[in-house]
Write a protein that holds these residues in place. Structure first.
Motif, PDB file in Angstrom:
ATOM      1  N   GLY A   1      10.109   5.141 -10.255  1.00 18.83           N
ATOM      2  CA  GLY A   1      10.301   5.138 -11.710  1.00 18.83           C
ATOM      3  C   GLY A   1       9.001   4.991 -12.467  1.00 18.83           C
ATOM      4  N   ALA A   2       8.937   5.657 -13.610  1.00 19.29           N
ATOM      5  CA  ALA A   2       7.699   5.683 -14.387  1.00 19.29           C
ATOM      6  C   ALA A   2       7.293   4.306 -14.891  1.00 19.29           C
ATOM      7  CB  ALA A   2       7.867   6.633 -15.576  1.00 19.29           C
ATOM      8  N   ALA A   3       8.257   3.432 -15.124  1.00 16.53           N
ATOM      9  CA  ALA A   3       7.929   2.106 -15.664  1.00 16.53           C
ATOM     10  C   ALA A   3       7.046   1.308 -14.720  1.00 16.53           C
ATOM     11  CB  ALA A   3       9.206   1.328 -15.946  1.00 16.53           C
ATOM     12  N   LEU A   4       7.107   1.645 -13.426  1.00 13.24           N
ATOM     13  CA  LEU A   4       6.328   0.899 -12.436  1.00 13.24           C
ATOM     14  C   LEU A   4       5.021   1.599 -12.058  1.00 13.24           C
ATOM     15  CD1 LEU A   4       9.155  -0.455 -10.105  1.00 13.24           C
ATOM     16  CD2 LEU A   4       8.125  -1.503 -12.110  1.00 13.24           C
ATOM     17  N   ASP A   5       4.696   2.670 -12.759  1.00 15.00           N
ATOM     18  CA  ASP A   5       3.442   3.379 -12.501  1.00 15.00           C
ATOM     19  C   ASP A   5       2.214   2.457 -12.510  1.00 15.00           C
ATOM     20  OD1 ASP A   5       4.721   5.764 -12.159  1.00 15.00           O
ATOM     21  OD2 ASP A   5       4.168   6.607 -14.112  1.00 15.00           O
ATOM     22  N   PRO A   6       2.124   1.475 -13.415  1.00 13.87           N
ATOM     23  CA  PRO A   6       0.915   0.643 -13.463  1.00 13.87           C
ATOM     24  C   PRO A   6       0.639  -0.151 -12.190  1.00 13.87           C
ATOM     25  CG  PRO A   6       2.146   0.441 -15.517  1.00 13.87           C
ATOM     26  CD  PRO A   6       3.019   1.186 -14.565  1.00 13.87           C
TER      27      PRO A   6
ATOM     28  N   ASP B   1       0.849  -1.193   0.000  1.00 14.64           N
ATOM     29  CA  ASP B   1       0.000   0.000   0.000  1.00 14.64           C
ATOM     30  C   ASP B   1       0.885   1.243   0.000  1.00 14.64           C
ATOM     31  OD1 ASP B   1      -1.786   2.035   0.342  1.00 14.64           O
ATOM     32  OD2 ASP B   1      -2.813   1.168   2.078  1.00 14.64           O
ATOM     33  N   PRO B   2       1.120   1.840  -1.180  1.00 13.00           N
ATOM     34  CA  PRO B   2       1.994   3.021  -1.265  1.00 13.00           C
ATOM     35  C   PRO B   2       1.440   4.252  -0.560  1.00 13.00           C
ATOM     36  CG  PRO B   2       1.737   1.966  -3.413  1.00 13.00           C
ATOM     37  CD  PRO B   2       0.709   1.368  -2.505  1.00 13.00           C
ATOM     38  N   THR B   3       0.166   4.227  -0.156  1.00 12.47           N
ATOM     39  CA  THR B   3      -0.375   5.360   0.596  1.00 12.47           C
ATOM     40  C   THR B   3       0.053   5.303   2.061  1.00 12.47           C
ATOM     41  OG1 THR B   3      -2.462   4.272   1.239  1.00 12.47           O
ATOM     42  CG2 THR B   3      -2.386   5.353  -0.921  1.00 12.47           C
ATOM     43  N   ARG B   4       0.571   4.159   2.502  1.00 13.61           N
ATOM     44  CA  ARG B   4       0.973   3.988   3.898  1.00 13.61           C
ATOM     45  C   ARG B   4       2.480   3.862   4.086  1.00 13.61           C
ATOM     46  NH1 ARG B   4      -0.279  -0.616   6.153  1.00 13.61           N
ATOM     47  NH2 ARG B   4      -0.076   0.286   8.247  1.00 13.61           N
ATOM     48  N   ARG B   5       3.155   3.317   3.080  1.00 16.55           N
ATOM     49  CA  ARG B   5       4.595   3.087   3.199  1.00 16.55           C
ATOM     50  C   ARG B   5       5.295   3.509   1.914  1.00 16.55           C
ATOM     51  NH1 ARG B   5       3.246  -1.673   6.470  1.00 16.55           N
ATOM     52  NH2 ARG B   5       4.461  -1.576   8.406  1.00 16.55           N
ATOM     53  N   ASP B   6       6.587   3.798   2.060  1.00 19.71           N
ATOM     54  CA  ASP B   6       7.421   4.124   0.898  1.00 19.71           C
ATOM     55  C   ASP B   6       8.119   2.859   0.437  1.00 19.71           C
ATOM     56  OD1 ASP B   6       8.832   5.637  -1.020  1.00 19.71           O
ATOM     57  OD2 ASP B   6      10.563   5.727   0.330  1.00 19.71           O
ATOM     58  N   TYR B   7       7.993   2.548  -0.858  1.00 17.54           N
ATOM     59  CA  TYR B   7       8.616   1.364  -1.442  1.00 17.54           C
ATOM     60  C   TYR B   7       9.661   1.840  -2.452  1.00 17.54           C
ATOM     61  CZ  TYR B   7       4.514  -0.904   0.561  1.00 17.54           C
ATOM     62  OH  TYR B   7       3.543  -1.354   1.428  1.00 17.54           O
TER      63      TYR B   7
END
Length: 276
Positions: free
Chosen positions: A21-26, A10-16
């Motif tokens: 990078g834009a390639a991982l936007d999906p 959950d990127p809204t709770r933790r930093d990964y």
């Protein structure tokens, strides 16, 4: 059918950091237990192994609580600081929280190709084995030699190679990956996940034929009784949906006998991780 390798985040709770990078936007969005239930139910998968995504014991504690409350998650491969002086006590506490079956560290991000052989790391790995847990190897091809030495020095430790050591399929590279896989397969205490291959291939153009040579070498090196299927969901969504990854694995196991395919899709995971 058991999926022996997937994640939740959950990127809204933790930093990964690895999601940058834009390639991982999906895939930079929350993936929840509800999402997991939906994809596994549709695919006929009845049990899974949830794998850490961060070097954060807090994430592991949350994963264990999640697994304790969610029947489809049969086990958790978590994270602990292998170099901590009290690593054995930390492992014991984590085992009390839920179905901890293994430990993993993202060794592929360590600049030292022999990080696994540091004395403090080896001490931690020995503690993992003493706790009756598996150690998942997330290594690049250049780190396979160190992984082989760990398997030799700690024969009582069960090791599982994630993503077949990430061969450079998109580039068509074969060596030194192939020799490294063969060397690890020669160690009886090492198993290998049939996972992550689609994201090592060209995300847009991959075909089963691009993966087959690599999968065949895994089966030759380890034997079906030491190979276990993993989807690597949701990372796999960069190249293929969950059901497409499963279909690809079924195709790649086509040359195997029916008992061998049962090993890959169920029994190896049960044996290696001690799943009920």
């Amino acid at each position: 059918m058991i999926d022996a390798h997937h994640h939740l985040w959950d990127p809204t709770r933790r930093d990964y950091p690895w999601l940058a990078g834009a390639a991982l936007d999906p895939i930079r969005r929350p993936y929840t237990v509800d999402d997991l239930r939906a994809v596994t139910h549709a695919a006929g998968v009845h049990a899974t192994v949830l794998v850490q995504t961060l070097s954060d014991q807090g994430e592991t504690e949350e994963f264990l609580a999640t697994a304790a409350a969610e029947p489809v998650i049969a086990g958790v491969v978590g994270w602990v600081d292998l170099t901590a002086p009290d690593v054995a006590d930390r492992l014991a506490r984590l085992k009390e929280l839920g179905p901890l079956v293994g430990i993993r560290h993202q060794v592929e991000n360590e600049p030292d190709p022999e990080w696994l052989l540091r004395p403090d790391v080896l001490r931690g790995l020995a503690a993992v084995g003493a706790a009756g847990l598996v150690y998942d190897l997330l290594v690049a091809p250049t780190q396979v030699a160190a992984a082989r030495k760990v398997a030799e020095q700690l024969p009582e430790l069960r090791l599982v190679l994630d993503h077949a050591a990430k061969p450079a399929i998109a580039a068509g590279e074969w060596q030194p990956w192939a020799d490294g896989i063969a060397s690890l397969g020669a160690r009886d205490n090492v198993a290998c996940k049939l996972s992550g291959l689609v994201t090592e291939a060209d995300w847009q153009q991959w075909q089963i034929g691009h993966l087959r040579r690599y999968a065949d070498h895994v089966f030759t090196s380890f034997g079906a009784d030491r190979v276990l299927f993993g989807s690597d969901w949701p990372v796999c969504e960069l190249a293929a949906a969950y059901e497409v990854v499963l279909d690809a694995a079924v195709s790649l196991t086509g040359p195997l006998t029916d008992p061998e395919r049962l090993d890959v899709f169920e029994y190896t995971a049960k044996r290696v991780y001690g799943l009920g």
